[in-house]
Scaffold this motif. Structure first.
Motif, PDB file in Angstrom:
ATOM      1  N   VAL A 124       0.914  -1.164  -0.025  1.00 18.85           N
ATOM      2  CA  VAL A 124       0.005  -0.135   0.210  1.00 18.85           C
ATOM      3  C   VAL A 124       0.808   1.259   0.043  1.00 18.85           C
ATOM      4  CG1 VAL A 124      -0.409   0.177   2.584  1.00 18.85           C
ATOM      5  CG2 VAL A 124      -2.151   0.817   0.786  1.00 18.85           C
ATOM      6  N   SER A 125       2.097   1.045   0.561  1.00 14.93           N
ATOM      7  CA  SER A 125       3.036   2.230   0.238  1.00 14.93           C
ATOM      8  C   SER A 125       3.183   2.588  -0.894  1.00 14.93           C
ATOM      9  CB  SER A 125       4.365   2.175   1.339  1.00 14.93           C
ATOM     10  OG  SER A 125       5.059   1.041   0.368  1.00 14.93           O
ATOM     11  N   TYR A 126       3.326   1.703  -1.843  1.00 15.36           N
ATOM     12  CA  TYR A 126       3.516   1.777  -3.269  1.00 15.36           C
ATOM     13  C   TYR A 126       2.715   2.815  -4.024  1.00 15.36           C
ATOM     14  CZ  TYR A 126       7.181  -2.045  -2.726  1.00 15.36           C
ATOM     15  OH  TYR A 126       8.102  -2.766  -2.340  1.00 15.36           O
ATOM     16  N   THR A 127       1.560   2.966  -3.389  1.00 12.83           N
ATOM     17  CA  THR A 127       0.556   3.757  -4.195  1.00 12.83           C
ATOM     18  C   THR A 127       0.849   5.267  -3.800  1.00 12.83           C
ATOM     19  OG1 THR A 127      -0.977   4.071  -1.959  1.00 12.83           O
ATOM     20  CG2 THR A 127      -1.252   1.975  -3.405  1.00 12.83           C
ATOM     21  N   HIS A 128       1.771   5.636  -3.063  1.00 13.38           N
ATOM     22  CA  HIS A 128       1.884   6.782  -2.950  1.00 13.38           C
ATOM     23  C   HIS A 128       0.801   7.907  -2.386  1.00 13.38           C
ATOM     24  CE1 HIS A 128       6.289   6.057  -3.491  1.00 13.38           C
ATOM     25  NE2 HIS A 128       5.805   5.329  -4.896  1.00 13.38           N
ATOM     26  N   SER A 129      -0.339   7.180  -1.958  1.00 16.28           N
ATOM     27  CA  SER A 129      -1.524   7.897  -1.656  1.00 16.28           C
ATOM     28  C   SER A 129      -1.737   7.982  -0.178  1.00 16.28           C
ATOM     29  CB  SER A 129      -2.548   7.263  -2.434  1.00 16.28           C
ATOM     30  OG  SER A 129      -3.650   7.749  -2.069  1.00 16.28           O
ATOM     31  N   GLU A 130      -1.701   8.896   0.490  1.00 14.43           N
ATOM     32  CA  GLU A 130      -2.033   9.160   1.866  1.00 14.43           C
ATOM     33  C   GLU A 130      -3.259   8.757   2.486  1.00 14.43           C
ATOM     34  OE1 GLU A 130      -2.236  12.252   5.541  1.00 14.43           O
ATOM     35  OE2 GLU A 130      -1.519  13.155   3.588  1.00 14.43           O
ATOM     36  N   ILE A 131      -4.413   8.925   1.612  1.00 13.33           N
ATOM     37  CA  ILE A 131      -5.460   8.572   1.853  1.00 13.33           C
ATOM     38  C   ILE A 131      -5.682   7.094   1.626  1.00 13.33           C
ATOM     39  CG2 ILE A 131      -6.724   8.884  -0.637  1.00 13.33           C
ATOM     40  CD1 ILE A 131      -9.345  10.277   1.060  1.00 13.33           C
ATOM     41  N   ILE A 132      -5.284   6.359   0.818  1.00 15.50           N
ATOM     42  CA  ILE A 132      -5.170   5.022   0.690  1.00 15.50           C
ATOM     43  C   ILE A 132      -4.774   4.249   1.772  1.00 15.50           C
ATOM     44  CG2 ILE A 132      -4.645   3.038  -0.831  1.00 15.50           C
ATOM     45  CD1 ILE A 132      -5.531   4.610  -3.403  1.00 15.50           C
ATOM     46  N   VAL A 133      -3.579   4.785   2.047  1.00 15.80           N
ATOM     47  CA  VAL A 133      -2.643   4.247   3.217  1.00 15.80           C
ATOM     48  C   VAL A 133      -3.451   4.384   4.478  1.00 15.80           C
ATOM     49  CG1 VAL A 133      -0.681   4.378   4.868  1.00 15.80           C
ATOM     50  CG2 VAL A 133      -0.318   4.690   2.208  1.00 15.80           C
ATOM     51  N   ARG A 134      -3.867   5.552   4.391  1.00 20.24           N
ATOM     52  CA  ARG A 134      -5.126   5.841   5.695  1.00 20.24           C
ATOM     53  C   ARG A 134      -6.245   4.761   5.859  1.00 20.24           C
ATOM     54  NH1 ARG A 134      -7.319  10.825   5.163  1.00 20.24           N
ATOM     55  NH2 ARG A 134      -5.305  11.656   5.129  1.00 20.24           N
ATOM     56  N   ARG A 135      -6.917   4.676   4.628  1.00 15.78           N
ATOM     57  CA  ARG A 135      -7.941   3.823   4.616  1.00 15.78           C
ATOM     58  C   ARG A 135      -7.845   2.419   5.218  1.00 15.78           C
ATOM     59  NH1 ARG A 135     -12.905   5.433   3.183  1.00 15.78           N
ATOM     60  NH2 ARG A 135     -13.192   7.292   1.918  1.00 15.78           N
ATOM     61  N   LEU A 136      -6.550   1.714   4.388  1.00 21.61           N
ATOM     62  CA  LEU A 136      -6.016   0.342   4.980  1.00 21.61           C
ATOM     63  C   LEU A 136      -5.586   0.382   6.380  1.00 21.61           C
ATOM     64  CD1 LEU A 136      -5.306  -1.929   3.075  1.00 21.61           C
ATOM     65  CD2 LEU A 136      -3.144  -1.655   3.735  1.00 21.61           C
ATOM     66  N   ALA A 137      -5.135   1.330   7.064  1.00 19.50           N
ATOM     67  CA  ALA A 137      -4.930   1.397   8.402  1.00 19.50           C
ATOM     68  C   ALA A 137      -6.036   1.375   9.179  1.00 19.50           C
ATOM     69  CB  ALA A 137      -3.777   2.558   8.579  1.00 19.50           C
ATOM     70  N   GLU A 138      -7.003   2.255   8.553  1.00 13.65           N
ATOM     71  CA  GLU A 138      -8.300   2.268   9.647  1.00 13.65           C
ATOM     72  C   GLU A 138      -9.018   0.806   9.246  1.00 13.65           C
ATOM     73  OE1 GLU A 138     -10.200   5.448   7.482  1.00 13.65           O
ATOM     74  OE2 GLU A 138      -9.679   6.719   8.849  1.00 13.65           O
ATOM     75  N   LEU A 139      -8.921   0.289   8.091  1.00 15.49           N
ATOM     76  CA  LEU A 139      -9.619  -1.165   7.893  1.00 15.49           C
ATOM     77  C   LEU A 139      -8.797  -2.195   9.009  1.00 15.49           C
ATOM     78  CD1 LEU A 139     -11.255  -3.348   6.676  1.00 15.49           C
ATOM     79  CD2 LEU A 139      -9.547  -3.669   4.736  1.00 15.49           C
ATOM     80  N   GLY A 140      -7.591  -2.029   9.086  1.00 17.83           N
ATOM     81  CA  GLY A 140      -7.121  -2.842  10.161  1.00 17.83           C
ATOM     82  C   GLY A 140      -7.493  -2.854  11.479  1.00 17.83           C
ATOM     83  N   ARG A 141      -7.777  -1.534  11.837  1.00 25.78           N
ATOM     84  CA  ARG A 141      -8.144  -1.249  13.229  1.00 25.78           C
ATOM     85  C   ARG A 141      -9.503  -1.777  13.297  1.00 25.78           C
ATOM     86  NH1 ARG A 141      -6.435   3.794  16.066  1.00 25.78           N
ATOM     87  NH2 ARG A 141      -8.514   4.305  15.819  1.00 25.78           N
ATOM     88  N   THR A 142     -10.368  -1.431  12.283  1.00 29.39           N
ATOM     89  CA  THR A 142     -11.749  -1.968  12.290  1.00 29.39           C
ATOM     90  C   THR A 142     -12.190  -3.268  12.430  1.00 29.39           C
ATOM     91  OG1 THR A 142     -12.347   0.088  10.976  1.00 29.39           O
ATOM     92  CG2 THR A 142     -14.008  -1.537  10.964  1.00 29.39           C
ATOM     93  N   LEU A 143     -11.313  -4.062  11.668  1.00 30.60           N
ATOM     94  CA  LEU A 143     -11.247  -5.435  11.618  1.00 30.60           C
ATOM     95  C   LEU A 143     -11.057  -5.974  12.990  1.00 30.60           C
ATOM     96  CD1 LEU A 143      -9.790  -6.700   8.220  1.00 30.60           C
ATOM     97  CD2 LEU A 143     -12.070  -6.404   8.769  1.00 30.60           C
ATOM     98  N   SER A 144      -9.928  -5.566  13.676  1.00 22.55           N
ATOM     99  CA  SER A 144      -9.534  -6.068  15.232  1.00 22.55           C
ATOM    100  C   SER A 144     -10.728  -5.455  16.065  1.00 22.55           C
ATOM    101  CB  SER A 144      -8.469  -5.280  15.486  1.00 22.55           C
ATOM    102  OG  SER A 144      -7.220  -5.742  14.524  1.00 22.55           O
ATOM    103  N   ASP A 145     -11.131  -4.216  15.922  1.00 19.63           N
ATOM    104  CA  ASP A 145     -12.271  -3.826  16.564  1.00 19.63           C
ATOM    105  C   ASP A 145     -13.384  -4.717  16.656  1.00 19.63           C
ATOM    106  OD1 ASP A 145     -13.917  -2.183  18.225  1.00 19.63           O
ATOM    107  OD2 ASP A 145     -14.572  -0.909  16.614  1.00 19.63           O
ATOM    108  N   GLY A 146     -13.613  -5.058  15.253  1.00 19.21           N
ATOM    109  CA  GLY A 146     -14.978  -6.127  15.142  1.00 19.21           C
ATOM    110  C   GLY A 146     -14.742  -7.333  16.004  1.00 19.21           C
ATOM    111  N   GLU A 147     -13.414  -8.024  15.927  1.00 21.71           N
ATOM    112  CA  GLU A 147     -13.469  -9.198  16.653  1.00 21.71           C
ATOM    113  C   GLU A 147     -13.313  -9.065  18.030  1.00 21.71           C
ATOM    114  OE1 GLU A 147     -12.766 -12.423  15.632  1.00 21.71           O
ATOM    115  OE2 GLU A 147     -12.860 -11.969  13.417  1.00 21.71           O
TER     116      GLU A 147
END
Length: 326
Positions: A124-147
């Motif tokens: 995801v770092s290869y995208t050089h897109s801050e918003i995409i990196v942020r979305r993936l990080a938020e997704l990781g947090r959300t999945l853990s939160d759900g569990e």
């Protein structure tokens, strides 16, 4: 042409590029690590999430290298979460195939899950897109939160639809939501279009999970990969039984539901609960709610999808999610 081939048609070349990039991301020279990574590659499935990213990107523009690296990053994050979930759940199988922790052990599974997660962040770092990196990080947090919410809910005596939806929004729906939003962002969609795509993904994911939960009330282990009542055996109360319990206030069945949460339920008691959910409108109610979310997702296709081939694919995708039999 079969359903999945029809869905893939507008992005066939791009999907091939994704698979090549994804498989390359899981190549390693070390013997044990490569053996386990090969095991993971073999569990690829239908690629429904990367297909969604690519289709949404194509709808709003082009599938670019940003799209591809984002898709690989998201799929690797999802893969890592499944490896870790199997350790937490002490699961021997996933969709009919041996889990990593069953074939190796928990230590190997956790470490390989960490390796795959780190590889996701790299891509995801290869995208050089801050918003995409942020979305993936938020997704990781959300999945853990759900569990964690799911584990906490097992300890709670309350049985509510509200908590059920909170859990699936943070688990399955969050994945589809991120796919659709990232696909749109990677191809230069407007903020309005990204938000519409995000809501489409969320509704699609809720449909997907409710359909998955309904499967658990039917005896088709060979076809679906999990035995009837498996969710109940794991302490999970899903929409059909939640509705039946709340609409009847049957004290005997509520007592059995509490035993489910305490992991103190027998196979015979699970069969009673499954029959109770069926006999008291649980399946019909879950299907009605599923079609409500389908209608919400449909509005995105009707409003924002202009390309005929992409429209056909996304329509087939949405209909497949709700009508599939496994």
């Amino acid at each position: 042409m079969d359903t999945l081939s029809l869905i893939k048609q507008p992005i066939e070349t791009e999907l091939g590029d994704f698979i090549e990039l994804f498989n390359h991301a899981l190549d390693h020279e070390d013997g044990l690590l490569q053996t386990v990574l090969n095991h993971i590659k073999q569990r690829a499935g239908k690629r429904m999430r990367p297909i969604l990213i690519l289709l949404v990107a194509k709808n709003f523009g082009q599938v670019s290298s940003v799209t591809q690296h984002a898709a690989v990053g998201l799929e690797l994050l999802h893969t890592a979460s499944l490896v870790h979930d199997d350790v937490v759940d002490e699961a021997a199988e996933r969709r009919g195939q041996a889990s990593v922790n069953a074939d190796y052990d928990n230590k190997v599974a956790v470490l390989v899950g960490d390796y795959v997660l780190s590889t996701a962040l790299l891509h995801v770092s290869y995208t050089h897109s801050e918003i995409i990196v942020r979305r993936l990080a938020e997704l990781g947090r959300t999945l853990s939160d759900g569990e964690i919410l799911q584990l906490a809910n097992i300890q709670s005596k309350k049985v509510t639809e509200e908590v059920y939806y909170k859990i699936i929004e943070r688990k399955t729906a969050a994945l589809f939501e991120a796919c659709a939003a990232i696909g749109a962002e990677s191809s230069g969609a407007t903020e309005e279009e990204v938000e519409a795509a995000r809501l489409f993904g969320k509704n699609l994911g809720i449909v997907f999970q409710i359909r998955d939960d309904i499967f658990d009330y039917y005896d088709s282990e060979a076809e679906i990969g999990k035995p009837t009542g498996n969710d109940l055996a794991e302490g999970k109360l899903t929409l059909p039984i939640i509705y039946a319990l709340n609409s009847t206030e049957n004290e005997e069945m509520n007592a059995l539901a509490r035993k489910v949460k305490a992991h103190d339920v027998t196979r015979e008691e699970i069969e009673k609960l499954v029959a109770f959910a069926k006999d008291n409108g649980g399946i019909e109610y879950a299907e009605r709610r599923m079609w409500d979310f389908h209608a919400e997702a449909q509005s995105f296709i009707d409003t924002y999808v202009k390309d005929e081939s992409v429209r056909t694919s996304l329509q087939t995708y949405l209909d497949y999610v709700i009508k599939r039999n496994k």
